[in-house]
Scaffold this motif. Structure first.
Motif, mmCIF file in Angstrom:
data_model
loop_
_atom_site.group_PDB
_atom_site.id
_atom_site.type_symbol
_atom_site.label_atom_id
_atom_site.label_comp_id
_atom_site.label_asym_id
_atom_site.label_seq_id
_atom_site.Cartn_x
_atom_site.Cartn_y
_atom_site.Cartn_z
ATOM 1 N N ARG A 35 37.097 4.831 -44.898
ATOM 2 C CA ARG A 35 36.892 6.121 -45.499
ATOM 3 C C ARG A 35 36.581 6.878 -44.383
ATOM 4 O O ARG A 35 36.004 6.571 -43.048
ATOM 5 N N HIS A 36 36.735 8.514 -44.793
ATOM 6 C CA HIS A 36 36.273 9.158 -44.272
ATOM 7 C C HIS A 36 35.105 9.537 -43.441
ATOM 8 O O HIS A 36 34.121 9.425 -44.513
ATOM 9 N N GLY A 37 34.767 9.357 -42.140
ATOM 10 C CA GLY A 37 33.206 9.203 -42.329
ATOM 11 C C GLY A 37 32.770 8.087 -41.875
ATOM 12 O O GLY A 37 31.221 7.818 -41.745
ATOM 13 N N ARG A 38 33.345 7.315 -42.441
ATOM 14 C CA ARG A 38 32.929 5.655 -42.516
ATOM 15 C C ARG A 38 33.531 4.571 -41.574
ATOM 16 O O ARG A 38 34.648 4.545 -41.544
ATOM 17 N N ALA A 39 32.995 3.832 -41.125
ATOM 18 C CA ALA A 39 34.173 2.723 -40.738
ATOM 19 C C ALA A 39 34.867 1.786 -41.528
ATOM 20 O O ALA A 39 34.064 1.677 -42.744
ATOM 21 N N ALA A 40 35.578 1.522 -41.054
ATOM 22 C CA ALA A 40 36.907 0.736 -41.721
ATOM 23 C C ALA A 40 35.891 -0.911 -41.795
ATOM 24 O O ALA A 40 35.900 -0.955 -41.229
ATOM 25 N N GLN A 41 36.593 -1.385 -43.172
ATOM 26 C CA GLN A 41 36.229 -2.734 -43.795
ATOM 27 C C GLN A 41 36.977 -2.706 -44.083
ATOM 28 O O GLN A 41 38.228 -2.145 -45.188
ATOM 29 N N LEU A 42 36.982 -4.568 -44.770
ATOM 30 C CA LEU A 42 37.651 -5.505 -46.043
ATOM 31 C C LEU A 42 37.390 -4.705 -47.122
ATOM 32 O O LEU A 42 36.095 -4.703 -47.711
ATOM 33 N N LEU A 43 38.450 -4.830 -48.066
ATOM 34 C CA LEU A 43 38.252 -5.001 -49.853
ATOM 35 C C LEU A 43 37.735 -5.966 -50.493
ATOM 36 O O LEU A 43 38.042 -7.046 -49.973
ATOM 37 N N GLN A 62 38.770 -3.362 -59.592
ATOM 38 C CA GLN A 62 38.782 -2.207 -59.910
ATOM 39 C C GLN A 62 38.333 -1.673 -58.165
ATOM 40 O O GLN A 62 37.180 -2.463 -57.854
ATOM 41 N N VAL A 63 38.895 -0.828 -57.243
ATOM 42 C CA VAL A 63 37.733 -0.914 -56.450
ATOM 43 C C VAL A 63 38.152 0.792 -56.117
ATOM 44 O O VAL A 63 38.816 1.598 -56.370
ATOM 45 N N GLU A 64 36.801 1.594 -55.979
ATOM 46 C CA GLU A 64 36.264 3.212 -55.469
ATOM 47 C C GLU A 64 37.171 3.283 -53.873
ATOM 48 O O GLU A 64 36.318 2.249 -53.364
ATOM 49 N N LEU A 65 37.826 4.510 -53.678
ATOM 50 C CA LEU A 65 39.130 4.488 -53.033
ATOM 51 C C LEU A 65 37.984 5.797 -52.436
ATOM 52 O O LEU A 65 37.803 6.173 -51.142
ATOM 53 N N GLY A 66 37.603 6.858 -53.391
ATOM 54 C CA GLY A 66 37.276 8.058 -52.559
ATOM 55 C C GLY A 66 38.138 9.006 -52.418
ATOM 56 O O GLY A 66 39.302 8.808 -53.186
ATOM 57 N N GLY A 67 38.558 10.238 -51.849
ATOM 58 C CA GLY A 67 38.992 11.969 -51.442
ATOM 59 C C GLY A 67 39.803 11.354 -50.307
ATOM 60 O O GLY A 67 41.166 11.260 -50.334
ATOM 61 N N SER A 68 39.150 10.690 -49.614
ATOM 62 C CA SER A 68 40.094 10.604 -48.167
ATOM 63 C C SER A 68 40.239 9.259 -46.856
ATOM 64 O O SER A 68 39.089 8.570 -47.072
ATOM 65 N N TRP A 69 41.374 8.257 -47.051
ATOM 66 C CA TRP A 69 41.000 6.696 -46.703
ATOM 67 C C TRP A 69 42.276 6.833 -46.593
ATOM 68 O O TRP A 69 44.011 7.858 -46.355
ATOM 69 N N SER A 70 42.511 5.766 -45.187
ATOM 70 C CA SER A 70 43.360 4.852 -45.121
ATOM 71 C C SER A 70 43.450 4.097 -45.108
ATOM 72 O O SER A 70 42.388 2.986 -45.445
ATOM 73 N N LEU A 71 44.245 2.704 -46.369
ATOM 74 C CA LEU A 71 44.556 1.649 -46.568
ATOM 75 C C LEU A 71 45.639 0.359 -45.811
ATOM 76 O O LEU A 71 46.939 1.324 -46.131
ATOM 77 N N MET A 72 45.151 -0.360 -44.968
ATOM 78 C CA MET A 72 46.124 -0.782 -44.131
ATOM 79 C C MET A 72 46.528 -2.368 -45.561
ATOM 80 O O MET A 72 44.901 -3.039 -45.245
ATOM 81 N N MET A 73 47.372 -2.791 -45.208
ATOM 82 C CA MET A 73 47.721 -4.196 -45.682
ATOM 83 C C MET A 73 48.693 -5.017 -44.479
ATOM 84 O O MET A 73 49.319 -4.293 -43.778
ATOM 85 N N TYR A 74 48.180 -6.439 -44.825
ATOM 86 C CA TYR A 74 49.207 -6.792 -43.624
ATOM 87 C C TYR A 74 49.334 -8.361 -43.805
ATOM 88 O O TYR A 74 48.682 -8.533 -44.704
ATOM 89 N N THR A 75 49.976 -8.911 -42.997
ATOM 90 C CA THR A 75 50.477 -10.365 -43.410
ATOM 91 C C THR A 75 49.368 -11.439 -42.526
ATOM 92 O O THR A 75 49.142 -10.726 -41.470
#
Length: 446
Positions: free
Chosen positions: A306-314, A335-348
Motif C-alpha cells: 500500500r502507498h507509503g507502507r511496507a509490503a506485507q502478506l495478506l 474480506q480484505v481492505e485494499l485502500g486507494g493506492s496499492w500493488s497486489l502480487m500473486m505468485y506460486t
C-alpha cells in the motif's frame, strides 16, 4: 500360384574378417537370373548378399528390414502396381522407380540404366534415387562403393528429414503453448496488469502453474493463480483445463466457495490419479478498487504493498485445503481492505522455494520474498520491471535455473497522483541459515 523362393547368394570378398555385410535387393527382368556381383577386390573387406526379384510383386515379398540397398533396373517394364497412363508424370521408366520409392521409403535405391541414357539416370536421382549406375561400367569396386554411398546418403536424408520434422513439431508445440497462455480481460478497468511465467521443464513454454485475470460486467476484477503438483506435460495440460474452467465459471457468475467446489470436481474428473492436487488463490476486487475477497486453497497468500507502507502478506488464516485433497472441503472467502493506492502480487511457490545460495540448504521463503520485494519497491521498481527483477534475483540466489515452475501476477492501482511510484519501507534481507519466521512456518501446506 506358388510363392517364389528368394534367390540369395553370397559373394565373399576375402576369407578373413570383413568390415560389414551388405544385403542388396536386385529388381531386374532377367528370367535366367544371371545378374551377379562382380568379383570384389580383397581390400574391400565387404560381403554382399544378393536377393533377386523379377517383378515388383516379388520385390515386395523380399523387401525386409535387413535389406540395405535396392538396385533397380530402369528397363524393367511397369507392372499393374505402378501408376501409369493418363496423368502420369515423367518417362514411363520412372513409374517403376516411383513405386519402389513408395514401398521402400527408408531404403537406399540405386538406378541401373544403359550408358547412353544419362538424362534418364539424372532424372532418376531427381525423383528420389540415391545414385545411378551404368550396366556396361559395373565392376566390384564401383558397385561396393555405390552401395555404401547410397546407404549412408539415405541415412543422412532420413536423419535430416527427422530433424526437420522435429523442428516443425517443436514450432507447432510452441505456438500451441503460447496460444494456451492467458490474455487478461481487463477492458474498462483502471488496474494495471503484469505477469511473468517461467516453466521448470526444459524447452517448454508451459508448466503446471497457471493464472488468469478477467473483469465481469459489474466491474469486479477477478484474478487467480494456481499450481498443479508436478512439472510434466500432463500437469501443464491439467493447469490449462483448470484455468479455462475458472474463467468460464467466473464469467458465469460463480465466486468463492461455489467456484472452488466446482473446480475441484473438474480436477477430480480430469486428473490421472487421485494423488494429483492443485493449489489455488483467487481474489475478486470490487469495482471501486478498494476492497477484495480472498480465497486460498493450500496456496501462499498474496503480497500487498500500500502507498507509503511496507509490503506485507495478506491474511492466510482459515484458508481451505488444496483442490483434490478432501472430497467435501470448504473454502471460506475473506474480506480484505485494499485502500486507494496499492500493488497486489500473486505468485506460486516456485518463487519462494529457491535456495538463498548455491551451496545453501535454506529456502528463500515468504519472509525472504517480502524483504526482497520491499527493497526493490524502495528502489522505484514497479510493474513489469519489478517482476523481472524479482524472478532474476531469485534465480541468482538459487545459483542457477529454478527447477520448479514460477508464475507471478501483479495488479496495480494508483490514486496518489504518483502513478507507478508506490514505494515501501525496505526490510532487511534474510541471512543464509537464519530460522524461518513464524509467519512462514504457519503457511498452509502445499
Amino acid at each position: 500360384m506358388p510363392v517364389p523362393v528368394p534367390q540369395q547368394r553370397a559373394v565373399p570378398a576375402v576369407e578373413t574378417t570383413h568390415v560389414a555385410d551388405l544385403t542388396l535387393l536386385v529388381i531386374e527382368d532377367d528370367p535366367a537370373g544371371t545378374f551377379t556381383v562382380p568379383e570384389l577386390p580383397a581390400a574391400a573387406g565387404t560381403r554382399v548378399r544378393i536377393r533377386t526379384a523379377r517383378n515388383l510383386t516379388e520385390a515386395a515379398r523380399l523387401l525386409t528390414d535387413d535389406v540395405d540397398c535396392i538396385l533397380l533396373d530402369l528397363a524393367l517394364p511397369p507392372g499393374s502396381e505402378t501408376r501409369t497412363g493418363e496423368g502420369a508424370e515423367g518417362p514411363a521408366e520412372l513409374a517403376t522407380l516411383k513405386h519402389v520409392l513408395r514401398i521402400a521409403p527408408r531404403h537406399a535405391v540405386l538406378a541401373l540404366t544403359a550408358e547412353d541414357d544419362t538424362e534418364l539416370a539424372a532424372e532418376a536421382v531427381r525423383v528420389g534415387a540415391q545414385d545411378y549406375l551404368f550396366r556396361g561400367e559395373l565392376d566390384g569396386r564401383l558397385l561396393t562403393r555405390a552401395i555404401r554411398y547410397a546407404v549412408e546418403r539415405k541415412r543422412a536424408d532420413v536423419a535430416q528429414h527427422q530433424l526437420t520434422e522435429s523442428k516443425l513439431r517443436a514450432q507447432e508445440n510452441a505456438r500451441l503453448e503460447r496460444g494456451l497462455l492467458p490474455t487478461p480481460l481487463l477492458q474498462g478497468s483502471d488496474l494495471r496488469f503484469a505477469a511473468r511465467y517461467r516453466p521448470g521443464r526444459s524447452r517448454a513454454l508451459l508448466g503446471g502453474d497457471f493464472y488468469d485475470t478477467v473483469r465481469t460486467p459489474d466491474g469486479t476484477v477477478h484474478a487467480m493463480i494456481g499450481d498443479v503438483c508436478g512439472h510434466g506435460p500432463d500437469e501443464a495440460a491439467l493447469g490449462v483445463e483448470l484455468r479455462i474452467a475458472w474463467r468460464a465459471l467466473t464469467l458465469a457468475g460463480l465466486c468463492g466457495d461455489e467456484l472452488l467446489s466446482t473446480l475441484q470436481q473438474v480436477l477430480e474428473h480430469e486428473r490421472e490419479s487421485e494423488e494429483i492436487f492443485a493449489t489455488l488463490c483467487t481474489v475478486d476486487i470490487t469495482a471501486d478498487g478498494r476492497h477484495a475477497g480472498l480465497c486460498l486453497a493450500g496456496h501462499p497468500a498474496p503480497l500487498i504493498a500500500r502507498h507509503g507502507r511496507a509490503a506485507q502478506l495478506l491474511p492466510y488464516e482459515n484458508g481451505g485445503p488444496a483442490l483434490g485433497l478432501l472430497p467435501r472441503a470448504r473454502w471460506p472467502r475473506r474480506q480484505v481492505e485494499l485502500g486507494g493506492s496499492w500493488s497486489l502480487m500473486m505468485y506460486t511457490d516456485g518463487l519462494i522455494e529457491g535456495r538463498v545460495g548455491a551451496n545453501e540448504t535454506q529456502r528463500l521463503g515468504q519472509d525472504g520474498m517480502v524483504a526482497m520485494i520491499n527493497r526493490q519497491l524502495a528502489e522505484g521498481l514497479t510493474g513489469e520491471a519489478l517482476l523481472e527483477a524479482a524472478v532474476a534475483e531469485v534465480r541468482e540466489l538459487n545459483g542457477g535455473e529454478l527447477t520448479d515452475d514460477v508464475a507471478v501476477l501483479l495488479l496495480d492501482r494508483d490514486r496518489s497522483g504518483n502513478r507507478g511510484r508506490i514505494r515501501s519501507t525496505s526490510l532487511p534481507r534474510p541471512r543464509p541459515g537464519s530460522a524461518p519466521s513464524p509467519a512462514n512456518a504457519q503457511r498452509p501446506p502445499l
